[in-house]
Design a protein around this motif. Structure first.
Motif, PDB file in Angstrom:
ATOM      1  N   TRP A 135      -6.277   1.639  -9.804  1.00 28.91           N
ATOM      2  CA  TRP A 135      -7.256   0.691  -9.588  1.00 28.91           C
ATOM      3  C   TRP A 135      -7.591   0.414  -7.979  1.00 28.91           C
ATOM      4  O   TRP A 135      -8.661   0.323  -7.877  1.00 28.91           O
ATOM      5  CB  TRP A 135      -7.167  -0.779 -10.124  1.00 28.91           C
ATOM      6  CG  TRP A 135      -7.397  -0.627 -11.867  1.00 28.91           C
ATOM      7  CD1 TRP A 135      -6.230  -0.540 -12.418  1.00 28.91           C
ATOM      8  CD2 TRP A 135      -8.585  -0.764 -12.427  1.00 28.91           C
ATOM      9  NE1 TRP A 135      -6.683  -0.670 -13.809  1.00 28.91           N
ATOM     10  CE2 TRP A 135      -8.104  -0.715 -13.905  1.00 28.91           C
ATOM     11  CE3 TRP A 135      -9.698  -0.586 -12.007  1.00 28.91           C
ATOM     12  CZ2 TRP A 135      -8.895  -0.489 -14.938  1.00 28.91           C
ATOM     13  CZ3 TRP A 135     -10.805  -0.945 -13.299  1.00 28.91           C
ATOM     14  CH2 TRP A 135     -10.401  -0.486 -14.396  1.00 28.91           C
ATOM     15  N   HIS A 136      -6.596   0.653  -7.324  1.00 32.03           N
ATOM     16  CA  HIS A 136      -7.065   0.472  -5.746  1.00 32.03           C
ATOM     17  C   HIS A 136      -6.419   1.723  -4.991  1.00 32.03           C
ATOM     18  O   HIS A 136      -5.398   1.937  -5.197  1.00 32.03           O
ATOM     19  CB  HIS A 136      -6.365  -0.715  -5.213  1.00 32.03           C
ATOM     20  CG  HIS A 136      -7.070  -2.061  -5.589  1.00 32.03           C
ATOM     21  ND1 HIS A 136      -8.459  -2.338  -5.218  1.00 32.03           N
ATOM     22  CD2 HIS A 136      -6.425  -3.014  -6.535  1.00 32.03           C
ATOM     23  CE1 HIS A 136      -8.697  -3.496  -5.973  1.00 32.03           C
ATOM     24  NE2 HIS A 136      -7.536  -3.863  -6.589  1.00 32.03           N
ATOM     25  N   ALA A 137      -7.453   2.129  -3.993  1.00 31.84           N
ATOM     26  CA  ALA A 137      -6.807   3.283  -3.080  1.00 31.84           C
ATOM     27  C   ALA A 137      -5.584   3.051  -2.538  1.00 31.84           C
ATOM     28  O   ALA A 137      -4.744   3.921  -2.432  1.00 31.84           O
ATOM     29  CB  ALA A 137      -7.972   3.424  -2.188  1.00 31.84           C
ATOM     30  N   HIS A 138      -5.345   1.903  -2.000  1.00 33.25           N
ATOM     31  CA  HIS A 138      -4.029   1.782  -1.061  1.00 33.25           C
ATOM     32  C   HIS A 138      -2.843   1.964  -2.080  1.00 33.25           C
ATOM     33  O   HIS A 138      -1.907   2.221  -1.737  1.00 33.25           O
ATOM     34  CB  HIS A 138      -4.135   0.460  -0.632  1.00 33.25           C
ATOM     35  CG  HIS A 138      -4.324  -0.845  -1.302  1.00 33.25           C
ATOM     36  ND1 HIS A 138      -5.536  -1.207  -1.909  1.00 33.25           N
ATOM     37  CD2 HIS A 138      -3.186  -1.779  -1.720  1.00 33.25           C
ATOM     38  CE1 HIS A 138      -5.371  -2.200  -2.566  1.00 33.25           C
ATOM     39  NE2 HIS A 138      -4.217  -2.663  -2.639  1.00 33.25           N
ATOM     40  N   LEU A 139      -3.047   1.590  -3.236  1.00 33.21           N
ATOM     41  CA  LEU A 139      -2.055   1.689  -4.663  1.00 33.21           C
ATOM     42  C   LEU A 139      -1.734   3.012  -4.585  1.00 33.21           C
ATOM     43  O   LEU A 139      -0.674   3.674  -4.960  1.00 33.21           O
ATOM     44  CB  LEU A 139      -2.343   1.071  -5.643  1.00 33.21           C
ATOM     45  CG  LEU A 139      -2.282  -0.514  -5.635  1.00 33.21           C
ATOM     46  CD1 LEU A 139      -2.525  -1.291  -6.865  1.00 33.21           C
ATOM     47  CD2 LEU A 139      -1.071  -1.156  -5.058  1.00 33.21           C
ATOM     48  N   THR A 140      -2.977   3.889  -4.880  1.00 32.41           N
ATOM     49  CA  THR A 140      -2.556   5.425  -5.131  1.00 32.41           C
ATOM     50  C   THR A 140      -2.060   5.947  -4.047  1.00 32.41           C
ATOM     51  O   THR A 140      -1.301   7.170  -4.165  1.00 32.41           O
ATOM     52  CB  THR A 140      -4.162   6.029  -5.605  1.00 32.41           C
ATOM     53  OG1 THR A 140      -4.973   5.857  -4.598  1.00 32.41           O
ATOM     54  CG2 THR A 140      -4.629   5.383  -7.022  1.00 32.41           C
ATOM     55  N   LEU A 141      -2.449   5.649  -2.765  1.00 31.84           N
ATOM     56  CA  LEU A 141      -1.943   6.335  -1.588  1.00 31.84           C
ATOM     57  C   LEU A 141      -0.452   5.929  -1.687  1.00 31.84           C
ATOM     58  O   LEU A 141       0.493   6.895  -1.323  1.00 31.84           O
ATOM     59  CB  LEU A 141      -2.651   5.915  -0.541  1.00 31.84           C
ATOM     60  CG  LEU A 141      -3.637   6.449  -0.220  1.00 31.84           C
ATOM     61  CD1 LEU A 141      -4.665   5.699   0.945  1.00 31.84           C
ATOM     62  CD2 LEU A 141      -3.862   7.973   0.243  1.00 31.84           C
ATOM     63  N   ASP A 142       0.087   4.797  -1.928  1.00 29.69           N
ATOM     64  CA  ASP A 142       1.495   4.188  -1.788  1.00 29.69           C
ATOM     65  C   ASP A 142       2.256   5.212  -2.897  1.00 29.69           C
ATOM     66  O   ASP A 142       3.371   5.546  -2.479  1.00 29.69           O
ATOM     67  CB  ASP A 142       1.733   3.146  -2.051  1.00 29.69           C
ATOM     68  CG  ASP A 142       2.965   2.404  -1.695  1.00 29.69           C
ATOM     69  OD1 ASP A 142       3.509   2.677  -0.635  1.00 29.69           O
ATOM     70  OD2 ASP A 142       3.286   1.765  -2.495  1.00 29.69           O
ATOM     71  N   ALA A 143       1.828   5.312  -4.137  1.00 24.73           N
ATOM     72  CA  ALA A 143       2.463   6.127  -4.944  1.00 24.73           C
ATOM     73  C   ALA A 143       2.474   7.564  -4.726  1.00 24.73           C
ATOM     74  O   ALA A 143       3.359   7.946  -4.914  1.00 24.73           O
ATOM     75  CB  ALA A 143       1.603   5.913  -6.481  1.00 24.73           C
ATOM     76  N   ALA A 144       1.776   8.280  -4.065  1.00 20.81           N
ATOM     77  CA  ALA A 144       1.663   9.598  -3.710  1.00 20.81           C
ATOM     78  C   ALA A 144       2.486   9.489  -2.393  1.00 20.81           C
ATOM     79  O   ALA A 144       3.391  10.610  -2.564  1.00 20.81           O
ATOM     80  CB  ALA A 144       0.120  10.023  -3.159  1.00 20.81           C
ATOM     81  N   LEU A 146       2.246  12.089   4.121  1.00 20.09           N
ATOM     82  CA  LEU A 146       1.398  13.031   3.093  1.00 20.09           C
ATOM     83  C   LEU A 146       0.952  14.011   3.693  1.00 20.09           C
ATOM     84  O   LEU A 146       0.711  14.371   4.869  1.00 20.09           O
ATOM     85  CB  LEU A 146       0.032  12.043   2.724  1.00 20.09           C
ATOM     86  CG  LEU A 146       0.421  10.696   1.752  1.00 20.09           C
ATOM     87  CD1 LEU A 146      -1.102   9.976   1.646  1.00 20.09           C
ATOM     88  CD2 LEU A 146       0.682  11.102   0.310  1.00 20.09           C
ATOM     89  N   VAL A 147       0.632  15.245   2.913  1.00 24.88           N
ATOM     90  CA  VAL A 147       0.165  16.511   3.216  1.00 24.88           C
ATOM     91  C   VAL A 147      -1.085  16.948   2.525  1.00 24.88           C
ATOM     92  O   VAL A 147      -1.100  16.595   1.413  1.00 24.88           O
ATOM     93  CB  VAL A 147       1.216  17.388   2.797  1.00 24.88           C
ATOM     94  CG1 VAL A 147       0.897  18.922   3.264  1.00 24.88           C
ATOM     95  CG2 VAL A 147       2.688  17.114   3.547  1.00 24.88           C
ATOM     96  N   ASP A 148      -2.182  17.362   3.295  1.00 23.04           N
ATOM     97  CA  ASP A 148      -3.179  17.853   2.672  1.00 23.04           C
ATOM     98  C   ASP A 148      -2.816  19.179   1.954  1.00 23.04           C
ATOM     99  O   ASP A 148      -2.447  20.201   2.587  1.00 23.04           O
ATOM    100  CB  ASP A 148      -4.299  18.143   3.836  1.00 23.04           C
ATOM    101  CG  ASP A 148      -5.597  18.872   3.368  1.00 23.04           C
ATOM    102  OD1 ASP A 148      -5.752  19.111   2.012  1.00 23.04           O
ATOM    103  OD2 ASP A 148      -6.762  18.842   4.086  1.00 23.04           O
ATOM    104  N   LEU A 149      -3.083  19.190   0.602  1.00 23.86           N
ATOM    105  CA  LEU A 149      -2.704  20.557   0.017  1.00 23.86           C
ATOM    106  C   LEU A 149      -3.438  21.861   0.325  1.00 23.86           C
ATOM    107  O   LEU A 149      -2.862  22.820   0.011  1.00 23.86           O
ATOM    108  CB  LEU A 149      -2.711  20.182  -1.645  1.00 23.86           C
ATOM    109  CG  LEU A 149      -1.845  19.053  -2.034  1.00 23.86           C
ATOM    110  CD1 LEU A 149      -1.889  18.638  -3.522  1.00 23.86           C
ATOM    111  CD2 LEU A 149      -0.439  19.242  -1.584  1.00 23.86           C
TER     112      LEU A 149
END
Length: 301
Positions: free
Chosen positions: A220-229, A252-255
């Motif tokens: 639901w939130h961008a900061h949560l998806t980033l933390d999970a990644a 994080l790494v740009d794929l």
């Protein structure tokens, strides 16, 4: 005109459904509210409250309430406009949470340094404020189509329209491999915000045949998806504005999957305020600072 205090008391009783509640709202004794009601009824020569029915409004009272409530609300709005206009040191801003948490918050010290004594309130929320009710002075939203017709009373300025790309933790990125085909993502856990539409659009643009259902958690939130990644829980579709800190720190790494084209920009972050307040001193200060910060940040290009 009837006494304003009597009108205010009657409006509070009608809206809140009782004398005691109205007294609490107004901060006065309930006996004073009763006196105001009787004074208004004596002045008008009409019964507004049916005291045999627990203080419910009479039909005449209900009609009167509907009309004076709108008038009192307009007085309140006009007064707020009058007292806030020209105030160059106070601002209430609502913002989409991802932008507030991931980009705005780390830049606010620079704003305060440039504008000492400024009283700024930032509220991260998914809801758009009602400017007419003065819920906020300004708002920052993620807007898919800036050219689409919007509220005619609201003016907007695009802050950034960043490119989106898949990113993952170094461990996940190493397993996938730099320059791998975009199809490789179908074997990974994809992290979504509210639905899978953005992933579908991005994959389709890379000529990937998208299955009927894309798995992966909705966070639901961008900061949560980033933390999970960042924690290695999957692949996130993000942009440099939101993920700049993690990308710079190597978390994080740009794929950089193939094909690299076309670039995808889903929408833009926009600063919004009422048209008639667009040039108010406080709004102008913050808006111009926001423009400068966005222009200096290569990640929002």
């Amino acid at each position: 005109m009837p006494p304003y205090a009597a009108l205010r008391a009657f409006e509070a009783v009608g809206q809140l459904g009782g004398i005691r509640r109205a007294a609490q709202e107004l901060g006065i004794d309930h006996a004073a509210v009763s006196r105001h009601l009787r004074a208004l009824e004596d002045w008008a020569g009409v019964k507004l409250i049916d005291r045999t029915q627990g203080g419910r409004l009479t039909p005449e009272g209900a009609k009167y309430l509907a009309r004076i409530s709108a008038a009192l609300e307009e007085i309140s709005r006009a007064t707020l406009d009058l007292t806030r206009r020209g105030d160059d040191s106070r601002l209430v801003i609502w913002s989409v949470p991802g932008f507030a948490y991931r980009w705005l918050i780390r830049r606010l010290p620079d704003f305060y340094a440039a504008h000492p004594g400024f009283d700024l309130e930032v509220r991260p929320t998914d809801h758009t404020p009602d400017f007419g009710r003065h819920e906020a002075d300004a708002d920052i939203r993620y807007i898919r189509d800036m050219s689409a017709p919007g509220d005619t009373d609201v003016q907007a300025m695009e802050i950034a329209r960043p490119v989106v790309f898949p990113a993952a933790s170094p461990e996940v990125a190493a397993r996938i491999g730099q320059g791998a085909p975009a199809e490789a993502l179908l074997a990974e856990t994809l992290l979504h915000e509210d639905d899978d539409s953005e992933w579908r659009t991005w994959l389709a643009a890379r000529q990937v045949e998208v299955p009927e259902r894309l798995g992966g958690p909705r966070l639901w939130h961008a900061h949560l998806t980033l933390d999970a990644a960042r924690r290695g829980q999957g692949v996130v579709l993000t942009n440099a504005l939101l993920a700049g800190d993690e990308l710079a720190a190597g978390q994080l790494v740009d794929l950089s999957l193939q094909p690299a084209e076309p670039e995808i920009r889903f929408g833009g972050y926009a600063f919004r305020a009422r048209k008639d307040r667009w040039r108010d001193p406080a709004i102008t200060k913050f808006r111009r600072w926001l423009e400068r910060e966005a222009a200096r940040d290569a990640g929002v290009a």
